[in-house]
Design a protein around this motif. Structure first.
Motif, short mmCIF file in Angstrom:
data_model
loop_
_atom_site.label_atom_id
_atom_site.label_comp_id
_atom_site.label_asym_id
_atom_site.label_seq_id
_atom_site.Cartn_x
_atom_site.Cartn_y
_atom_site.Cartn_z
N ALA A 180 28.40 46.80 36.53
CA ALA A 180 28.33 47.42 37.53
C ALA A 180 29.09 46.90 38.60
CB ALA A 180 26.46 47.61 37.81
N ASP A 181 29.41 46.03 38.34
CA ASP A 181 29.86 45.50 39.61
C ASP A 181 31.47 46.06 39.06
OD1 ASP A 181 27.73 44.77 41.91
OD2 ASP A 181 27.94 42.51 41.59
N THR A 182 32.03 45.72 37.79
CA THR A 182 32.91 45.66 37.99
C THR A 182 33.77 46.73 38.04
OG1 THR A 182 33.05 43.15 35.96
CG2 THR A 182 34.84 45.08 35.91
N LYS A 183 32.71 48.18 36.68
CA LYS A 183 32.92 49.33 36.86
C LYS A 183 33.68 49.82 38.40
CE LYS A 183 30.74 51.45 33.89
NZ LYS A 183 29.54 52.47 32.49
N ALA A 184 32.52 49.56 39.31
CA ALA A 184 32.32 49.85 41.16
C ALA A 184 33.94 49.38 41.14
CB ALA A 184 31.54 49.32 42.00
N HIS A 185 34.20 48.30 41.18
CA HIS A 185 35.84 48.18 41.60
C HIS A 185 37.01 48.76 40.87
CE1 HIS A 185 38.80 44.18 43.11
NE2 HIS A 185 38.97 44.32 41.97
N LEU A 186 36.36 48.97 39.79
CA LEU A 186 37.78 49.46 38.81
C LEU A 186 37.77 50.90 39.45
CD1 LEU A 186 37.86 47.81 35.91
CD2 LEU A 186 39.21 47.39 37.32
N ASN A 187 36.88 51.46 40.17
CA ASN A 187 36.13 52.52 40.62
C ASN A 187 36.11 53.90 39.15
OD1 ASN A 187 36.49 52.87 43.00
ND2 ASN A 187 38.74 52.62 43.27
N ILE A 188 35.28 53.44 38.25
CA ILE A 188 34.31 53.78 36.98
C ILE A 188 33.27 54.39 37.34
CG2 ILE A 188 34.46 53.71 34.65
CD1 ILE A 188 36.33 51.12 34.35
N PRO A 189 33.05 55.48 37.19
CA PRO A 189 31.57 56.05 37.30
C PRO A 189 31.15 55.49 36.65
CG PRO A 189 33.27 58.01 36.52
CD PRO A 189 33.94 56.46 36.57
N ALA A 190 29.51 55.01 36.96
CA ALA A 190 28.76 54.10 36.11
C ALA A 190 27.99 54.94 34.94
CB ALA A 190 27.33 53.85 37.81
N ASP A 191 27.97 56.06 34.70
CA ASP A 191 27.52 56.90 33.79
C ASP A 191 28.74 56.55 33.26
OD1 ASP A 191 28.95 58.89 34.87
OD2 ASP A 191 27.31 60.83 34.88
N ASN A 192 29.93 56.32 33.06
CA ASN A 192 30.80 56.62 31.81
C ASN A 192 30.79 55.72 31.39
OD1 ASN A 192 33.72 56.39 30.17
ND2 ASN A 192 34.06 57.11 31.88
N THR A 193 30.45 54.87 29.85
CA THR A 193 30.22 54.35 29.35
C THR A 193 30.95 54.18 28.06
OG1 THR A 193 28.45 55.07 27.62
CG2 THR A 193 27.71 53.88 29.92
N ASP A 194 32.06 54.44 28.81
CA ASP A 194 32.96 55.11 26.65
C ASP A 194 33.97 53.32 26.55
OD1 ASP A 194 32.73 57.35 26.94
OD2 ASP A 194 34.23 58.33 27.96
N ASP A 195 33.96 52.91 28.15
CA ASP A 195 34.61 51.20 27.74
C ASP A 195 34.06 50.12 28.40
OD1 ASP A 195 37.60 52.80 27.39
OD2 ASP A 195 36.99 53.32 29.30
N ASP A 196 32.98 50.21 28.06
CA ASP A 196 31.83 49.09 28.72
C ASP A 196 31.96 48.16 27.80
OD1 ASP A 196 30.64 50.90 29.98
OD2 ASP A 196 28.77 50.81 29.64
N VAL A 197 32.00 48.49 26.74
CA VAL A 197 32.39 46.60 25.44
C VAL A 197 33.39 46.45 25.60
CG1 VAL A 197 32.67 45.95 23.37
CG2 VAL A 197 30.88 48.44 23.56
N GLU A 198 34.59 47.10 26.51
CA GLU A 198 36.36 46.33 26.63
C GLU A 198 35.78 45.62 28.27
OE1 GLU A 198 40.39 47.45 26.19
OE2 GLU A 198 39.07 49.39 26.57
N LEU A 199 35.23 46.73 28.47
CA LEU A 199 35.18 45.60 30.19
C LEU A 199 34.45 44.41 29.81
CD1 LEU A 199 34.46 48.81 32.11
CD2 LEU A 199 36.48 47.33 32.11
N GLN A 200 33.38 44.24 29.11
CA GLN A 200 32.34 43.32 29.08
C GLN A 200 33.21 41.97 28.39
OE1 GLN A 200 29.00 42.79 30.60
NE2 GLN A 200 30.41 40.11 30.05
N GLY A 201 34.23 42.70 27.98
CA GLY A 201 35.06 41.26 26.88
C GLY A 201 35.86 41.04 28.18
N PHE A 202 36.37 41.73 29.06
CA PHE A 202 36.87 40.90 30.11
C PHE A 202 36.36 40.34 31.30
CE2 PHE A 202 40.20 44.96 29.57
CZ PHE A 202 41.25 43.95 28.89
N ILE A 203 35.68 40.80 31.23
CA ILE A 203 34.40 40.19 32.07
C ILE A 203 33.85 38.13 31.54
CG2 ILE A 203 32.12 39.93 33.15
CD1 ILE A 203 31.94 43.65 33.10
N ASP A 204 34.29 38.92 30.36
CA ASP A 204 33.19 37.24 29.31
C ASP A 204 35.03 36.67 29.27
OD1 ASP A 204 31.11 38.25 29.53
OD2 ASP A 204 31.44 38.81 27.28
N ALA A 205 36.16 36.73 29.45
CA ALA A 205 37.49 36.35 29.41
C ALA A 205 37.86 35.36 30.58
CB ALA A 205 38.15 37.08 28.99
#
Length: 182
Positions: free
Chosen positions: A7-32
């Motif tokens: 959620a913090d990452t999506k807010a930082h990237l200006n991605i709406p919270a309800d847009n889940t299209d890239d959540d798996v990819e974003l989580q990969g970047f968070i983990d990396a």
């Protein structure tokens, strides 16, 4: 636990919270982002259980844990499982920041043993969280071609000896790595 939340990452990237299209990819970047942040700091950031093998020889009463800061010492068990040591106070003292463990009472540590402890920060500072978000943003944008190709990213100067994945502003937020073994 991650350095930052999705959620913090999506807010930082200006991605709406309800847009889940890239959540798996974003989580990969968070983990990396965890490993380079921890490498830069020379410390474990995200709390986790760590097990290392130690050779205590014939009688050790003090040793250092490799990953710090230490939150708690969980267990010390001989490799063959035939012996375990009491790791709680007053039998042992653990200095969390340095990872120094001292046997205060009971038998000394001997032979090969598995030492398990929890390491990491109990509170992740705002500078560390922001640095992680900057790294994630940099990886996200360069992968998508959002920004022009510049060494260091986003108009930053290239830092000799550093790779492209960590922008200089993230390094500055994390501070200089302390000398020594991380």
């Amino acid at each position: 636990m991650s350095i930052v939340t999705l959620a913090d990452t999506k807010a930082h990237l200006n991605i709406p919270a309800d847009n889940t299209d890239d959540d798996v990819e974003l989580q990969g970047f968070i983990d990396a982002a965890t490993e380079p942040v921890e490498e830069q700091l020379g410390t474990v950031v995200v709390p986790r259980l760590i097990t290392n093998q130690h050779d205590f020889g014939t009688g050790t009463t003090a040793f250092l844990l490799r990953q710090v800061p230490v939150i708690s010492l969980t267990s010390i068990i001989s490799l063959d499982g035939s012996q375990s040591w009491t790791v709680t106070s007053p039998a042992m003292h653990v200095d969390g920041p340095s990872g120094s463990v001292t046997v205060l009472s009971g038998p000394p540590l001997t032979g090969m043993a598995l030492v398990t402890h929890q390491a990491g920060l109990t509170v992740i500072g705002a500078n560390v969280r922001l640095a992680a978000k900057i790294i994630i943003q940099h990886l996200w944008e360069t992968q998508r071609g959002v920004m022009g190709v510049r060494l260091g990213g986003d108009g930053e100067t290239y830092v000799s000896g550093r790779g492209f994945a960590i922008p200089r502003r993230a390094i500055e937020l994390l501070g200089e790595q302390l000398p020594g073994i991380a």
